[in-house]
Design an enzyme around this catalytic site. Structure first.
Site, PDB file in Angstrom:
ATOM      1  N   ASN A 133      18.536  19.911 -21.409  1.00  0.00           N
ATOM      2  CA  ASN A 133      17.430  20.855 -21.192  1.00  0.00           C
ATOM      3  C   ASN A 133      16.522  20.427 -20.033  1.00  0.00           C
ATOM      4  OD1 ASN A 133      16.079  18.688 -22.261  1.00  0.00           O
ATOM      5  ND2 ASN A 133      15.298  19.743 -24.072  1.00  0.00           N
ATOM      6  N   HIS A 135      15.155  17.407 -19.654  1.00  0.00           N
ATOM      7  CA  HIS A 135      14.140  16.380 -19.938  1.00  0.00           C
ATOM      8  C   HIS A 135      14.438  15.089 -19.179  1.00  0.00           C
ATOM      9  CE1 HIS A 135      16.404  14.835 -23.798  1.00  0.00           C
ATOM     10  NE2 HIS A 135      16.645  14.016 -22.801  1.00  0.00           N
TER      11      HIS A 135
HETATM   12  C1  F6R Z   1      16.870   7.662 -22.970  1.00  0.00           C
HETATM   13  C2  F6R Z   1      16.164   8.793 -22.358  1.00  0.00           C
HETATM   14  C3  F6R Z   1      16.794  10.134 -22.278  1.00  0.00           C
HETATM   15  C4  F6R Z   1      18.265  10.090 -21.873  1.00  0.00           C
HETATM   16  C5  F6R Z   1      18.827  11.505 -21.804  1.00  0.00           C
HETATM   17  C6  F6R Z   1      20.318  11.481 -21.516  1.00  0.00           C
HETATM   18  O1  F6R Z   1      16.084   6.497 -22.912  1.00  0.00           O
HETATM   19  O2  F6R Z   1      15.056   8.634 -21.951  1.00  0.00           O
HETATM   20  O3  F6R Z   1      16.075  10.932 -21.369  1.00  0.00           O
HETATM   21  O4  F6R Z   1      18.380   9.465 -20.622  1.00  0.00           O
HETATM   22  O5  F6R Z   1      18.620  12.161 -23.021  1.00  0.00           O
HETATM   23  O6  F6R Z   1      20.973  10.894 -22.609  1.00  0.00           O
HETATM   24  P1  F6R Z   1      22.503  10.459 -22.500  1.00  0.00           P
HETATM   25  O7  F6R Z   1      22.567   9.382 -21.486  1.00  0.00           O
HETATM   26  O8  F6R Z   1      22.855   9.959 -23.876  1.00  0.00           O
HETATM   27  O9  F6R Z   1      23.263  11.675 -22.099  1.00  0.00           O
END
Ligand code: F6R
Length: 250
Positions: A133, A135
């Site tokens: 999304n 973030h």
């Molecule tokens: C984790 C964090 C999140 C992840 C994001 C992607 O510390 O801050 O913003 O980087 O959700 O997650 P993955 O890498 O599991 O796809």
């Protein structure tokens, strides 16, 4: 933004880990900002291997993690602190006292993390993943761009995405977290964003080509002066369609 597209996540992670190793060895950075999740797992593995080969020392490094779950027992293997020990810290010579996480005490004084980072000299290099999304850290859509470290309620979409770490049981995924704010992140001197897989293609498109607004928190990164984006071909799929960004395809 410098955008680098790699055949797959393995080759991209090799480039990221080499960049981190060079930055630490050249003493360009003393404070490293870290992310959890799956994106950097292979990078952390490669850093462990580099340490075993004596190619890098973590002895003088300070690390600041982006975020931490709130409503979870500190012994749970999915706290972000335990994640970092499991994937990196327990294998290398980082000092426990140099490892920092956002404060999870319920005193609402979360911005003390920003002050701590500032007092320690700021983050030299921050690693970021991106949510489907848009973030960054746990700054979900609609979060103010000017916010510092704060408490956040995770969105349904993020909890769904993260349930793979909790036996696929959505009820086990925490509802609240403390996260560096977007202001905190934007103060980092250099930023790396990595994204792998088709599920990230849309968020990457919005981050790079979309309007800069709070519907896509990552879009603010267009304004950062020193940012490198590492993608595999799947995550780059939408930016490669239409008006092609063909610089630096590896
Ligand atoms: C984790 C964090 C999140 C992840 C994001 C992607 O510390 O801050 O913003 O980087 O959700 O997650 P993955 O890498 O599991 O796809």
């Amino acid at each position: 933004m410098e955008i680098r597209i790699f055949k797959n996540r393995k080759i991209a992670s090799e480039a990221i880990s080499q960049l981190i190793i060079d930055s630490i060895n050249r003493k360009d950075i003393k404070n490293l900002g870290l992310a959890t999740g799956s994106t950097y797992q292979y990078t952390y593995y490669l850093l462990r291997k580099a340490y075993e080969r004596n190619d890098i020392s973590f002895e003088k490094l300070l690390t600041f993690n982006l975020d931490e779950y709130l409503d979870i027992d500190s012994s749970h293997d999915q706290t972000y602190k335990n994640y970092m020990y499991k994937h990196l810290f327990k294998y290398v010579n980082i000092k426990d006292e140099n490892v920092y996480f956002p404060p999870t005490t319920e005193d609402n004084e979360y911005t003390k993390y920003d002050k701590l980072i500032e007092n320690k000299g700021g983050i030299g290099l921050q690693l970021l993943g991106i949510g489907q999304n848009g973030h960054i850290a746990f700054n979900e859509p609609k979060t103010s761009f000017s916010i510092k470290t704060h408490k956040i309620e995770l969105t349904e979409s993020t909890r769904q995405a993260n349930k793979r770490f909790f036996n696929h049981q959505i009820d086990q995924v925490p509802r609240y977290a403390i996260t560096m704010g977007i202001d905190t992140i934007m103060r980092s001197k250099r930023i790396i964003v990595a994204a792998f897989g088709l599920s990230k293609a849309q968020a990457i498109y919005r981050m790079i080509k979309g309007p800069i607004n709070e519907d896509c928190p990552a879009s603010i990164l267009q304004k950062h002066p020193n940012i490198k984006v590492f993608l595999d071909e799947d995550a780059a799929q939408l930016i490669l369609k239409g008006d092609v960004l063909n610089d630096n395809i590896n």
